[in-house]
Design a protein around this motif. Structure first.
Motif, PDB file in Angstrom:
ATOM      1  N   SER A 183       0.616  -0.987   0.124  1.00  0.00           N
ATOM      2  CA  SER A 183      -0.126   0.316   0.179  1.00  0.00           C
ATOM      3  C   SER A 183       0.870   1.226   0.166  1.00  0.00           C
ATOM      4  CB  SER A 183      -1.072  -0.152   1.352  1.00  0.00           C
ATOM      5  OG  SER A 183      -0.014  -0.136   2.205  1.00  0.00           O
ATOM      6  N   SER A 184       2.066   1.153  -0.140  1.00  0.00           N
ATOM      7  CA  SER A 184       3.561   2.717   0.037  1.00  0.00           C
ATOM      8  C   SER A 184       3.367   2.058  -1.451  1.00  0.00           C
ATOM      9  CB  SER A 184       4.244   2.088   0.533  1.00  0.00           C
ATOM     10  OG  SER A 184       5.319   2.838   0.227  1.00  0.00           O
ATOM     11  N   GLU A 185       3.255   4.250  -1.226  1.00  0.00           N
ATOM     12  CA  GLU A 185       2.755   5.100  -2.775  1.00  0.00           C
ATOM     13  C   GLU A 185       3.797   5.802  -2.936  1.00  0.00           C
ATOM     14  OE1 GLU A 185      -0.291   7.616  -2.358  1.00  0.00           O
ATOM     15  OE2 GLU A 185      -2.123   5.675  -2.613  1.00  0.00           O
ATOM     16  N   ASN A 186       5.082   5.727  -1.774  1.00  0.00           N
ATOM     17  CA  ASN A 186       6.904   6.439  -1.758  1.00  0.00           C
ATOM     18  C   ASN A 186       7.445   5.417  -1.891  1.00  0.00           C
ATOM     19  OD1 ASN A 186       5.490   8.854  -2.843  1.00  0.00           O
ATOM     20  ND2 ASN A 186       4.845   9.274  -0.826  1.00  0.00           N
ATOM     21  N   ARG A 187       7.199   4.401  -2.397  1.00  0.00           N
ATOM     22  CA  ARG A 187       8.005   3.303  -2.267  1.00  0.00           C
ATOM     23  C   ARG A 187       9.869   3.267  -2.504  1.00  0.00           C
ATOM     24  NH1 ARG A 187       4.382  -1.570  -4.758  1.00  0.00           N
ATOM     25  NH2 ARG A 187       2.597  -1.132  -4.249  1.00  0.00           N
ATOM     26  N   LEU A 188      10.338   4.344  -2.772  1.00  0.00           N
ATOM     27  CA  LEU A 188      11.619   4.627  -3.004  1.00  0.00           C
ATOM     28  C   LEU A 188      12.121   5.349  -1.491  1.00  0.00           C
ATOM     29  CD1 LEU A 188      13.580   4.859  -4.727  1.00  0.00           C
ATOM     30  CD2 LEU A 188      13.804   7.231  -5.669  1.00  0.00           C
ATOM     31  N   THR A 189      11.385   6.438  -1.331  1.00  0.00           N
ATOM     32  CA  THR A 189      11.507   7.099   0.020  1.00  0.00           C
ATOM     33  C   THR A 189      11.702   6.089   1.162  1.00  0.00           C
ATOM     34  OG1 THR A 189      10.518   8.838  -1.195  1.00  0.00           O
ATOM     35  CG2 THR A 189      11.538   8.923   1.994  1.00  0.00           C
ATOM     36  N   ALA A 190      10.843   4.862   1.390  1.00  0.00           N
ATOM     37  CA  ALA A 190      10.398   3.326   2.026  1.00  0.00           C
ATOM     38  C   ALA A 190      11.997   2.680   2.401  1.00  0.00           C
ATOM     39  CB  ALA A 190       9.454   3.102   1.785  1.00  0.00           C
ATOM     40  N   TRP A 191      12.314   2.422   0.729  1.00  0.00           N
ATOM     41  CA  TRP A 191      13.281   1.724   0.161  1.00  0.00           C
ATOM     42  C   TRP A 191      14.342   3.175   1.250  1.00  0.00           C
ATOM     43  CZ3 TRP A 191      16.023  -2.798   1.007  1.00  0.00           C
ATOM     44  CH2 TRP A 191      17.477  -2.564   0.482  1.00  0.00           C
ATOM     45  N   GLU A 192      14.810   3.672   0.177  1.00  0.00           N
ATOM     46  CA  GLU A 192      15.810   4.571   1.579  1.00  0.00           C
ATOM     47  C   GLU A 192      16.029   4.694   3.246  1.00  0.00           C
ATOM     48  OE1 GLU A 192      16.229   7.451  -1.011  1.00  0.00           O
ATOM     49  OE2 GLU A 192      16.513   6.906  -2.726  1.00  0.00           O
ATOM     50  N   PHE A 193      15.021   4.734   3.027  1.00  0.00           N
ATOM     51  CA  PHE A 193      14.616   4.951   4.645  1.00  0.00           C
ATOM     52  C   PHE A 193      15.430   3.663   5.519  1.00  0.00           C
ATOM     53  CE2 PHE A 193      12.361   4.440   9.251  1.00  0.00           C
ATOM     54  CZ  PHE A 193      13.273   5.743   9.414  1.00  0.00           C
ATOM     55  N   LEU A 194      14.376   2.484   4.962  1.00  0.00           N
ATOM     56  CA  LEU A 194      14.890   1.098   5.571  1.00  0.00           C
ATOM     57  C   LEU A 194      16.796   0.870   5.183  1.00  0.00           C
ATOM     58  CD1 LEU A 194      13.960  -1.640   5.802  1.00  0.00           C
ATOM     59  CD2 LEU A 194      13.052  -2.121   3.753  1.00  0.00           C
ATOM     60  N   SER A 195      17.185   1.118   4.656  1.00  0.00           N
ATOM     61  CA  SER A 195      18.623   1.117   4.116  1.00  0.00           C
ATOM     62  C   SER A 195      19.016   2.456   5.130  1.00  0.00           C
ATOM     63  CB  SER A 195      18.791   1.674   2.916  1.00  0.00           C
ATOM     64  OG  SER A 195      18.701   0.934   1.921  1.00  0.00           O
ATOM     65  N   PHE A 196      18.412   3.444   5.784  1.00  0.00           N
ATOM     66  CA  PHE A 196      19.414   3.936   6.338  1.00  0.00           C
ATOM     67  C   PHE A 196      19.116   3.621   8.205  1.00  0.00           C
ATOM     68  CE2 PHE A 196      17.976   7.995   9.506  1.00  0.00           C
ATOM     69  CZ  PHE A 196      19.258   8.132   9.563  1.00  0.00           C
ATOM     70  N   ALA A 197      17.570   2.747   8.202  1.00  0.00           N
ATOM     71  CA  ALA A 197      17.454   2.418   9.822  1.00  0.00           C
ATOM     72  C   ALA A 197      18.168   0.988   9.741  1.00  0.00           C
ATOM     73  CB  ALA A 197      16.002   2.483   9.738  1.00  0.00           C
ATOM     74  N   THR A 198      18.435   0.500   9.191  1.00  0.00           N
ATOM     75  CA  THR A 198      19.551  -0.580   9.321  1.00  0.00           C
ATOM     76  C   THR A 198      21.228  -0.632   8.900  1.00  0.00           C
ATOM     77  OG1 THR A 198      18.834  -1.496   7.160  1.00  0.00           O
ATOM     78  CG2 THR A 198      17.304  -2.204   8.737  1.00  0.00           C
ATOM     79  N   SER A 199      21.263   0.521   8.791  1.00  0.00           N
ATOM     80  CA  SER A 199      23.286   1.134   8.389  1.00  0.00           C
ATOM     81  C   SER A 199      23.656   0.214   9.886  1.00  0.00           C
ATOM     82  CB  SER A 199      23.309   1.976   8.346  1.00  0.00           C
ATOM     83  OG  SER A 199      22.678   2.957   9.499  1.00  0.00           O
ATOM     84  N   GLU A 200      24.737   0.073   9.950  1.00  0.00           N
ATOM     85  CA  GLU A 200      26.169  -0.036  10.943  1.00  0.00           C
ATOM     86  C   GLU A 200      24.986   1.478  11.868  1.00  0.00           C
ATOM     87  OE1 GLU A 200      29.776  -0.603   9.623  1.00  0.00           O
ATOM     88  OE2 GLU A 200      30.365  -0.659  11.779  1.00  0.00           O
ATOM     89  N   ASP A 201      25.533   1.985  11.772  1.00  0.00           N
ATOM     90  CA  ASP A 201      25.726   3.285  13.201  1.00  0.00           C
ATOM     91  C   ASP A 201      23.876   3.026  13.621  1.00  0.00           C
ATOM     92  OD1 ASP A 201      27.680   4.122  12.539  1.00  0.00           O
ATOM     93  OD2 ASP A 201      26.621   5.909  11.042  1.00  0.00           O
ATOM     94  N   ARG A 202      22.673   2.702  12.670  1.00  0.00           N
ATOM     95  CA  ARG A 202      21.560   2.823  13.683  1.00  0.00           C
ATOM     96  C   ARG A 202      20.941   1.561  14.180  1.00  0.00           C
ATOM     97  NH1 ARG A 202      20.945   7.745  13.757  1.00  0.00           N
ATOM     98  NH2 ARG A 202      21.467   8.552  12.229  1.00  0.00           N
ATOM     99  N   ASP A 203      22.011   0.419  13.485  1.00  0.00           N
ATOM    100  CA  ASP A 203      22.079  -1.146  14.335  1.00  0.00           C
ATOM    101  C   ASP A 203      22.385  -0.557  15.535  1.00  0.00           C
ATOM    102  OD1 ASP A 203      20.117  -2.328  12.657  1.00  0.00           O
ATOM    103  OD2 ASP A 203      22.065  -2.942  11.521  1.00  0.00           O
ATOM    104  N   GLY A 204      23.545  -0.046  15.674  1.00  0.00           N
ATOM    105  CA  GLY A 204      24.683   0.053  17.267  1.00  0.00           C
ATOM    106  C   GLY A 204      23.284   0.832  18.203  1.00  0.00           C
ATOM    107  N   GLU A 205      22.763   2.093  16.877  1.00  0.00           N
ATOM    108  CA  GLU A 205      21.668   2.522  17.886  1.00  0.00           C
ATOM    109  C   GLU A 205      20.916   1.946  18.984  1.00  0.00           C
ATOM    110  OE1 GLU A 205      21.139   6.932  17.283  1.00  0.00           O
ATOM    111  OE2 GLU A 205      20.513   5.481  15.978  1.00  0.00           O
ATOM    112  N   LEU A 206      20.198   1.090  17.730  1.00  0.00           N
ATOM    113  CA  LEU A 206      19.006  -0.476  18.445  1.00  0.00           C
ATOM    114  C   LEU A 206      19.666  -1.239  19.342  1.00  0.00           C
ATOM    115  CD1 LEU A 206      16.548  -1.861  18.018  1.00  0.00           C
ATOM    116  CD2 LEU A 206      17.680  -2.954  16.504  1.00  0.00           C
TER     117      LEU A 206
END
Lengths: 434, 330
Positions: free
Chosen positions: A323-346
């Motif tokens: 149902s996502s209408e802005n999938r490119l943003t969604a994918w880029e955010f997903l990559s961002f949120a699962t980067s090494e830095d963000r995983d460290g934050e998790l």
């Protein structure tokens, strides 16, 4: 009633149908959405730690990309997040990204057309496989040959948590419990209850919920079989000597009153009415101020060394909704949120293990500061999850029903229980579990 | 002969109740203006305003009851799964296959057996206790309101909170077992496959009793007091008065209570779900509605769930019809 009034009644009945049809959500244009950017929504679990991580990540993103604003929401309340997400998929109201997707429910969401294949984005497959290594294939269509409808995000490797004070009172050395085989585990459990150190040795939920086997039978089965999934190559695997050994251990625990048949009405671990529980790293944050705890690997029949023990991953993954209408943003955010830095934050905020390779080497500072989590990080490399199956929840329910009848309540012997479960599950697997 | 207020004859309302001679022109309506009997009148009926006022409720019923029910019957004959909007998926017609799957699933059959146990305990207890308590409350002259409230409070209290109390009472170390001592069942009430469903039946009986007592109390106001006085004069005792005056006088309400308690029992979900942790022990308290929830919502098989639902509706219909026949005045 004459014919005209019947017609009026029929019209009243069909009107809602017409309204429902007219008001139903129109599908998203997938081609346009795949390259579209704009605001998106994400769902995260409602626990305090994950919400804190979600807020940190979305704030960092929104500061850099205000035109592609990300709104953070909690997964809607329901009996389970799987049900809430399933309902939202059918209604077309799912958030663009769901950071709490259960691998058990996910194949059916794919079948319902509710998710987007993440390998359709540039670098999608590489990001997933580089981040999670060989474990990634367990979460993919066709063992990795097909698409990835989920990004393997975090795991909670199940280990045995124990109350050190109760162990000491029972005459078990908390620093070296020596309960790593089924036999010694049972002996230790008898000692705990027999000495009166605790009313029960361990107290998993003896309820009929389909997922409860993930926290009693399954971790020990994975340990005993060195990672054999409940279903492999189109057939169940547990109606075997290994499955029987695990089920017999649980039968003995229940039959001897070492594990209660009733659900605990309070937190048995905090109240001291049980000495052990099967838990993931989340338990540290829950109990660190309340009890003096220790962890050990789940036992096996054959004395498999802790370095080789495989346990249940209890992972939660990220999925993108169709149902996502802005999938490119969604994918880029997903990559961002699962980067090494963000995983460290998790890791820092939740204590849950990002499903990426070499955790100990990637975040040495964190583990130096938090030695309690080292065992889990080490264990996170040796985990297995639920099999990737359509109709997985029905399969787990059938297994639970038979395990409940045999191992927990002793209404049939465990051999018969496992056999009956296999007989029910195999046709479901072969039919794609309708 | 009782004269009804209105008698329908060939779709025309005759307020006098007298049959209109064949071929005679209908007379003017009482209080009416001699409205025409055209197609609009035939469509909207004698009281169009009433229809207009009822329309929102008719629409509500159609939307939340009739349409889902019809849709459930429809999908019970197809291989059906719910899909995301725009997902093109075949839903082939499978005839009675979903019914076959449901009827060959031991857990589904067990759930119907469980509900039979529930109804056998709950329905007679509900009817008898609510009638007896209503009669007793009707005779009480002091503290009547306090007694009525005492019975009604469980009915208006949320099931979840009451269930919490029952779990504490009936758990292995609960108050009931403490009082019973060595007589306490092993395994305990809610994890004992022979006692789990009877425990639930007792809980529901206690919880719902206030509502049915209220129905009987209302009905008792219509039983003429003179009948009791005459019977007393003739030397009838309490039991004879109850048997020969109260019971026949409450026949219509008894039928209503019987049907309502059957329907409520067949809809059982919350109690087994919460009181016995999802239908345990070993499915001994699983109800058909709990199975519908598991199959349709948890497991993504709305087609099989619908088939179970249709069977349940038919079963409740048959039981209600049988109850009506049994309690019908001969």
């Amino acid at each position: 009633m004459n014919l005209t009034r019947r017609a009026l009644g029929a019209s009243a009945l069909t009107l809602p149908l017409a309204l429902a049809t007219g008001c139903s959500r129109s599908p998203v244009d997938a081609d346009r959405a795949a390259t579209s950017r704009g605001p998106i929504r994400i769902w995260v679990s409602n626990n305090e730690q994950e919400l804190a991580w979600g807020r940190a990540v979305t704030e960092a993103w929104n500061a850099e990309r205000p035109d592609e604003h990300v709104t953070l929401q909690e997964v809607p309340a329901g009996a389970s997040s799987e049900e809430a997400i399933s309902a939202a998929i059918v209604a077309g109201t799912t958030a663009d990204l769901v950071f709490n997707a259960s691998p058990a429910a996910l194949p059916d969401w794919v079948r319902a057309g509710g998710l987007v294949d993440l390998t359709t984005f540039e670098g999608g497959r590489e990001h997933i496989e580089r981040r999670s290594g060989p474990l990634a294939s367990g979460y993919a269509e066709d063992d990795g040959a097909g698409g990835y409808y989920q990004l393997p995000w975090k795991s909670n490797p199940v280990m045995v948590m124990f109350n050190r004070e109760i162990f000491a009172a029972a005459g078990i050395d908390p620093d070296s419990p020596g309960m790593d085989t089924f036999e010694t585990f049972l002996e230790g459990s008898r000692q705990i209850v027999g000495t009166g150190a605790s009313a029960s040795a361990l107290w998993p939920a003896p309820t009929s919920d389909f997922y409860q086997s993930w926290f009693d039978f399954y971790p020990m089965y994975l340990a005993q079989t060195r990672g054999r999934l409940l279903v492999e190559d189109g057939a169940s695997t547990f109606d075997s000597p290994d499955g029987l050994a695990v089920a017999q251990l649980w039968r003995a625990l229940y039959a001897e009153g070492l594990a209660p048949q009733e659900e605990s009405t309070d937190d048995a671990m905090t109240m001291g009415t049980t000495a052990m529980q099967l838990a993931g790293p989340w338990a540290i944050a829950t109990y660190e101020d309340q009890i003096d705890y220790g962890f050990m690997p789940v036992p096996s029949a054959d004395d498999i060394s802790p370095e080789e023990t495989i346990t249940f991953a209890d992972s939660k993954n990220v999925a993108m909704s169709s149902s996502s209408e802005n999938r490119l943003t969604a994918w880029e955010f997903l990559s961002f949120a699962t980067s090494e830095d963000r995983d460290g934050e998790l890791l820092e905020l939740s204590g849950q293990m990002p499903l990426r390779t070499d955790l100990l080497d990637t975040y040495p500072d964190y583990f130096a500061e938090h030695p309690d989590y080292v065992d889990f990080a080490d264990q996170a490399d040796r985990v297995a999850d639920v099999p990737y199956l359509s109709g997985s929840i029905e399969i787990w329910q059938r297994f639970r029903d038979e395990f409940s009848a045999s191992a927990i309540f002793g209404k049939k012997n465990v051999s018969e229980g496992l056999h009956d479960a296999a007989e029910q599950i195999d046709p479901l697997v072969q039919k794609g579990a309708r | 002969m009782t004269t009804p207020n209105t008698t329908r004859t060939a779709g025309v309302t005759n307020p006098t109740g007298a049959a209109r001679p064949e071929g005679a022109e209908p007379g003017p309506r009482t209080g009416g203006s001699g409205a025409s009997h055209g197609p609009l009148r035939r469509l909207l009926g004698a009281q169009p305003l009433g229809l207009g006022l009822s329309l929102p409720y008719i629409l509500f019923l159609a939307t939340v009851m009739a349409y889902p029910l019809g849709y459930a019957v429809y999908i019970s004959f197809f291989d059906y799964v719910f899909t995301a909007p725009g997902m093109d998926m075949d839903h082939p017609f499978v005839g009675l296959e979903n019914y076959r799957i449901a009827l060959t699933d031991p857990r589904v059959l067990q759930s119907f057996g469980n509900i039979a146990v529930f109804l056998v305990i709950n329905v007679p207890l509900t009817v008898i206790l609510s009638m007896v308590f209503a009669s007793a409350l009707n005779s009480v002259t002091r503290w009547a309101a306090a007694f009525r409230v005492a019975f009604y409070v469980p009915y208006v209290t949320a099931s979840v909170s009451l269930i919490g109390v029952w779990m504490l009472l009936f758990s292995q170390d609960g108050l009931v077992n403490t009082i019973l001592g060595p007589l306490a069942p092993e395994p305990s009430w809610l994890v004992n496959d022979a006692l789990a469903m009877p425990s639930i039946a007792l809980f529901v009986t206690w919880k719902q009793l206030g509502f049915y007592i209220l129905l009987f109390l209302a009905a008792l106001q219509n039983v003429p007091g003179e009948l009791y006085e005459s019977a007393s004069t003739d030397g009838a005792g309490i039991l004879q008065r109850f048997r020969h005056i109260t019971v026949p006088g409450l026949r219509a309400t008894t039928m209503l209570v019987l049907i309502l308690s059957i329907i409520t029992g067949a809809n059982l979900f919350t109690e087994p779900y919460l009181l016995t942790s999802g239908g345990g022990p070993d499915g001994a308290s699983t109800s058909p509605v709990l199975m519908i929830y598991q199959k349709g919502i948890q497991q993504g098989n709305p087609d099989v769930a619908s088939a179970i639902g249709v069977m349940l509706v038919i079963l409740v219909g048959v039981l209600s019809l049988a109850s009506t026949r049994l309690t019908k005045e001969r």
